[in-house]
Each structure stands twice: as C-alpha cells, then as structure tokens.
Enzyme design. Structure first.
Site, PDB file in Angstrom:
ATOM      1  N   LEU A   1      49.879   5.167 -15.175  1.00 29.42           N
ATOM      2  CA  LEU A   1      50.582   6.362 -14.732  1.00 29.42           C
ATOM      3  C   LEU A   1      51.663   5.930 -13.742  1.00 29.42           C
ATOM      4  O   LEU A   1      51.412   5.114 -12.854  1.00 29.42           O
ATOM      5  CB  LEU A   1      49.627   7.346 -14.038  1.00 29.42           C
ATOM      6  CG  LEU A   1      48.689   8.155 -14.929  1.00 29.42           C
ATOM      7  CD1 LEU A   1      47.705   8.943 -14.072  1.00 29.42           C
ATOM      8  CD2 LEU A   1      49.461   9.092 -15.840  1.00 29.42           C
ATOM      9  N   ASP A   2      52.869   6.467 -13.889  1.00 24.47           N
ATOM     10  CA  ASP A   2      53.942   6.171 -12.947  1.00 24.47           C
ATOM     11  C   ASP A   2      53.520   6.595 -11.543  1.00 24.47           C
ATOM     12  O   ASP A   2      52.663   7.477 -11.375  1.00 24.47           O
ATOM     13  CB  ASP A   2      55.216   6.930 -13.328  1.00 24.47           C
ATOM     14  CG  ASP A   2      55.773   6.487 -14.676  1.00 24.47           C
ATOM     15  OD1 ASP A   2      55.575   5.321 -15.041  1.00 24.47           O
ATOM     16  OD2 ASP A   2      56.408   7.318 -15.356  1.00 24.47           O
ATOM     17  N   PRO A   3      54.118   5.988 -10.510  1.00 27.51           N
ATOM     18  CA  PRO A   3      53.795   6.408  -9.138  1.00 27.51           C
ATOM     19  C   PRO A   3      53.940   7.910  -8.921  1.00 27.51           C
ATOM     20  O   PRO A   3      53.112   8.527  -8.251  1.00 27.51           O
ATOM     21  CB  PRO A   3      54.805   5.622  -8.291  1.00 27.51           C
ATOM     22  CG  PRO A   3      55.058   4.375  -9.078  1.00 27.51           C
ATOM     23  CD  PRO A   3      55.029   4.826 -10.513  1.00 27.51           C
ATOM     24  N   LEU A   4      54.967   8.513  -9.510  1.00 28.42           N
ATOM     25  CA  LEU A   4      55.177   9.962  -9.386  1.00 28.42           C
ATOM     26  C   LEU A   4      54.014  10.758  -9.964  1.00 28.42           C
ATOM     27  O   LEU A   4      53.667  11.828  -9.470  1.00 28.42           O
ATOM     28  CB  LEU A   4      56.467  10.348 -10.104  1.00 28.42           C
ATOM     29  CG  LEU A   4      56.751  11.843 -10.289  1.00 28.42           C
ATOM     30  CD1 LEU A   4      57.200  12.453  -8.963  1.00 28.42           C
ATOM     31  CD2 LEU A   4      57.807  12.072 -11.357  1.00 28.42           C
ATOM     32  N   ALA A   5      53.412  10.237 -11.032  1.00 33.48           N
ATOM     33  CA  ALA A   5      52.407  10.988 -11.796  1.00 33.48           C
ATOM     34  C   ALA A   5      51.049  11.016 -11.111  1.00 33.48           C
ATOM     35  O   ALA A   5      50.676  10.105 -10.369  1.00 33.48           O
ATOM     36  CB  ALA A   5      52.274  10.383 -13.191  1.00 33.48           C
TER      37      ALA A   5
END
Length: 342
Positions: free
Chosen positions: A79-83
């Site tokens: 998962l991306d850091p944003l997610a």
C-alpha cells in the site's frame, strides 16, 4: 476468544493489520516483525531462549536486532504511504500463500480531486498540470465510469515501482531518462466501479502546493514519452472563479490484481475533460480479509494502534502468558500450519 493449542506452537499463519495513512508498508511490516520474532506464538521456545542467551552474552539489548532473523514475514500487496486499510501479513509458511493474495481481487474506496494532475497521480506528489473542472458534473463522471468497467488495458503510472530493465519507472521520471521502450499496457479487470459520494466543494482537500521546476517538468515529459504520445504538462487555465474549492468525489471499486487505482482516477479525470488525482485511498478488502466483516468466512483486521502500543511498552502478559497484541492477532489469525482450538 479463540485459543491456540500450546502443543501446536509455533504456528505459521496469515493475519491482516489495518494500516494507517502515512508510513510505508515495509515500515509497518518491519515494526510488526520486532514483535512477531519475539513471540512463542510464531517462534519455537528453544530458539527464543537461545537468542536471548546470545543477546545477553553479546551485551545487546535491542529486541529487534537480536530477534528479527528468527522468522520469515512478508506482506500480501504493498500500500502506498498515502493509503490505509487492509495489509495482509504472512508469517512462516504463511509467506508462501501471499502470492495468491497478490493475484486475487481487491476492493478500494478512493477520493478523487478534480482540476489537477500530479506526477505520482496522488496528493503526495507535485502538481504538473492544471485543467478546467467547473464544467464537470456528477452525471459526467457516472457516464465516464462505464469505459473503465470490465476488462481494460491500463498503463501503469510513470511514478511506480514497476521495473524496466531492472530500474524502477520512477527513477527514469525523476532523472529525465527516456524509457528504453514504451510502458507495456496490462490487461486488468475492473469488476465494479461506482460513484458513491459526490462531495462537490464540501471538503477540505486542496491541490498540492509543491510544483515541479521547469527542469523537472522537462525531465518528466521526457520520461512520459514512453507512456503517451507528445506528452505536455502545460496548464490549461480555468477562468471560472479560479479561487473556488475544486470538486471532489468518492469511488468504490473491486479490481483484479495488478490494477492501479491511481491510474483509474488519473484517466477518469481526462475522460471528463479535466484532470484529477487521488487524495484518499483505502483498501477495504483483500480476499477474505476485510475492514468490515459481513460474511462468516471473513477475517477482520488488527488495528495498528495495538501493535504501536506494544512497541512502545512491553505490557503485562495475561494468566496464560499472552500479551494484548498476541491476543488480538490470535482473534484474527488464519493458521496455515498448526491447530487452533476453542
């Protein structure tokens, strides 16, 4: 509360953590490993004692450094850091089951913000192109969604970890290196894609303040030549009340493995004659692991705060010798090797 048979310890297993937005997936996994590698739930008691003796004789007091190598641990899809949302963790032989989860369907909820494209296709990046957005209506978006449903060809983002000739795509983009060849489109399946909330201007999201310099724009344009024909990052002024809050809306989707939610939002923005990027992204389900348990076979997620608390303070074990975080994991555990009894 389910109990793990002491005779069956240690176990290999899968469980899911509810990842927060901010840290990388690997940071979460490495932090959890510090706990997992020191737990009799996953590591043989003899091995734990041996490691403790060695650590004591070597004068080491770091739980993470002395224990991390005693057990295998992996994740079932970055998962991306944003997610935020479902991050599946495999321990021991459970790591061999993670590929099945990578290839399976996943469900997401994402908020898109109109009027601005970024280099990463999300709010973590820098703005690269502004476009008019006032003309876009809820009906426009709902109509455009149809072209993204079913089996489609999708071009991965230039700012992704996907490798070409051994080098991540984002390295080409950042350094302005032309791609050796066009990015190959991949066939993915969008099982469902729905507009579930039209926020309009009733939100606090804003375009990123960070902007690319002239040199950085040229570098990205050069790399983008492998993604699209005659790429241009030139702004298209929106003369209709430019100071207004840009429109946002929320999508819910179920997609096959290998699909990029960021690309769907980016391409959707262009499909409605504007531009768009992701401002929130939540993985709500991966296989049977979910944030909201609705079926008997569903497995819930362990809140990240439980692991965070355990990392900050050891805490007392209960009468059976289990820490709070271990109890929480046992309640969500899917045993791969070992027996769980009630």
């Amino acid at each position: 509360m389910p109990k793990v048979s002491l005779a069956a310890l240690p176990v290999s297993a899968l469980f899911a953590v509810a990842k927060p937005s901010g840290p990388t997936s690997m940071t979460i996994i490495n932090d959890i490993k510090q706990l997992v590698a020191g737990s009799r739930l996953f590591v043989e008691a003899e091995k734990l004692e041996e490691r403790k003796r060695k650590a004591k004789s070597n004068g080491s007091h770091s739980r993470g450094n002395r224990m991390r190598d005693v057990v295998k641990i992996g994740q079932g899809g970055t998962l991306d850091p944003l997610a935020d949302g479902v991050l599946v963790v495999g321990v021991g032989k459970g790591t061999k089951r993670l590929n099945d989860l990578l290839e399976g369907a996943k469900e997401y909820r994402t908020t898109a913000l109109l009027g601005c494209e970024t280099d990463t296709y999300d709010s973590e990046g820098a703005r690269v192109r502004l476009a008019p957005w006032h003309h876009v209506t809820k009906e426009n978006v709902e109509s455009a969604l149809e072209q993204f449903r079913g089996e489609i060809l999708q071009t991965p983002p230039i700012f992704s970890a996907l490798k070409m000739d051994g080098k991540p795509l984002y390295e080409y983009a950042r350094k302005g290196i032309p791609l050796p060849r066009p990015i190959e489109k991949r066939k993915v399946t969008i099982y469902s894609l729905d507009l579930i909330e039209w926020k309009g201007d009733d939100h606090t999201f804003r375009w990123p303040e960070k902007q690319l310099s002239v040199e950085e724009k040229k570098a990205v344009e050069m790399a983008l030549g492998g993604v699209e024909d005659n790429p241009t990052l030139k702004d298209e002024p929106d003369h209709a009340a430019p100071d207004q809050t840009p429109t946002a809306f929320v999508l819910s989707m179920k997609v096959s493995g290998g699909s990029y939610v960021r690309s769907i939002v980016h391409d959707l923005g262009r499909a409605v004659g504007s531009s768009a990027h992701v401002v929130t992204l939540t993985r709500t389900r991966q296989s049977r692991f979910t944030l909201n348990v609705t079926e008997p076979e569903d497995k819930g997620c362990v809140p990240w705060e439980i692991f965070q608390k355990a990392l900050e303070e050891e805490g007392e074990a209960d009468e059976d010798g289990w820490k709070d975080w271990e109890r929480a994991v046992m309640d969500k555990l899917e045993i791969i090797d070992g027996k769980k009894t009630t």
